[in-house]
Design a protein around this motif. Structure first.
Motif, short mmCIF file in Angstrom:
data_model
loop_
_atom_site.label_atom_id
_atom_site.label_comp_id
_atom_site.label_asym_id
_atom_site.label_seq_id
_atom_site.Cartn_x
_atom_site.Cartn_y
_atom_site.Cartn_z
N MET A 1 30.01 -2.25 163.34
CA MET A 1 30.53 -1.57 162.17
C MET A 1 29.66 -0.35 161.89
O MET A 1 28.44 -0.43 161.88
N CYS A 2 30.34 0.77 161.67
CA CYS A 2 29.59 1.98 161.32
C CYS A 2 30.09 2.61 160.02
O CYS A 2 29.51 3.58 159.54
N GLU A 3 31.16 2.04 159.44
CA GLU A 3 31.68 2.52 158.16
C GLU A 3 32.59 1.46 157.58
O GLU A 3 33.28 0.75 158.31
N ILE A 4 32.59 1.36 156.25
CA ILE A 4 33.51 0.46 155.56
C ILE A 4 33.90 1.08 154.23
O ILE A 4 33.09 1.74 153.58
N ALA A 5 35.16 0.89 153.89
CA ALA A 5 35.66 1.32 152.58
C ALA A 5 36.61 0.25 152.07
O ALA A 5 37.32 -0.38 152.85
N ILE A 6 36.60 0.08 150.76
CA ILE A 6 37.50 -0.85 150.10
C ILE A 6 37.99 -0.17 148.83
O ILE A 6 37.17 0.37 148.07
N ILE A 7 39.31 -0.18 148.63
CA ILE A 7 39.89 0.37 147.41
C ILE A 7 40.70 -0.72 146.74
O ILE A 7 41.08 -1.71 147.36
N ASP A 8 40.99 -0.53 145.45
CA ASP A 8 41.84 -1.48 144.76
C ASP A 8 43.29 -1.00 144.80
O ASP A 8 43.59 0.03 145.43
N LEU A 9 44.16 -1.71 144.14
CA LEU A 9 45.59 -1.39 144.20
C LEU A 9 45.95 -0.07 143.52
O LEU A 9 47.03 0.47 143.73
#
Length: 146
Positions: A1-9
């Motif tokens: 893993m070199c990047e992660i993003a999480i967004i909401d609805l």
């Protein structure tokens, strides 16, 4: 893993960060997402963001475009840092969208996966593109131009 993003609805960012991987980023991967080893040199490690991920995942169902790939990366990252598995309740938005899209493949005996339109192979951009697919599936049928 070199990047992660999480967004909401609503598209609000819950997490968006580069991650320092445990191995060099392969050239083939750099050619896809454009993230270089130099860019992640001073990024937080997976262990550094683990608690933030755990808090985000604890009470949410997470929709991931190509969940099999990403959940394997998360699992491997936990293992490589000797961390307990994350409480990840994930569903594959790619598979759901394929069924909704309805393009059947006789050869594969399943619905054809659809390339993520609007994504840029960066975590945040791909999250927003996946959210657009979810919104498309949620629109009432009468809103579509056939």
């Amino acid at each position: 893993m070199c990047e992660i993003a999480i967004i909401d609805l609503e598209g609000e960012t819950l997490l968006d960060t580069l991650v320092k991987p445990t191995i060099e980023i392969p050239k083939d991967a750099i050619n896809i997402h454009g993230i270089t080893n130099e860019e992640v040199e001073n990024a937080p490690s997976f262990a550094d963001i683990y608690d933030a991920l755990r808090l985000i995942f604890e009470e949410r169902k997470v929709l991931i475009y190509n969940a099999a790939f990403d959940t394997e990366i998360i699992k491997n990252s936990c293992e490589s840092h000797d961390l307990n598995p994350l409480p990840l309740n994930a569903e594959c938005l790619m598979e759901q969208y394929a069924v909704w899209n309805g393009d059947w493949s006789e050869y594969h005996g399943n619905y054809k996966w659809v390339k993520l339109r609007g994504g840029n192979h960066r975590a945040g951009g791909d999250c927003k593109a996946a959210l657009n697919y979810l919104k498309e599936m949620a629109r009432p049928e009468q809103d579509f131009d056939y």
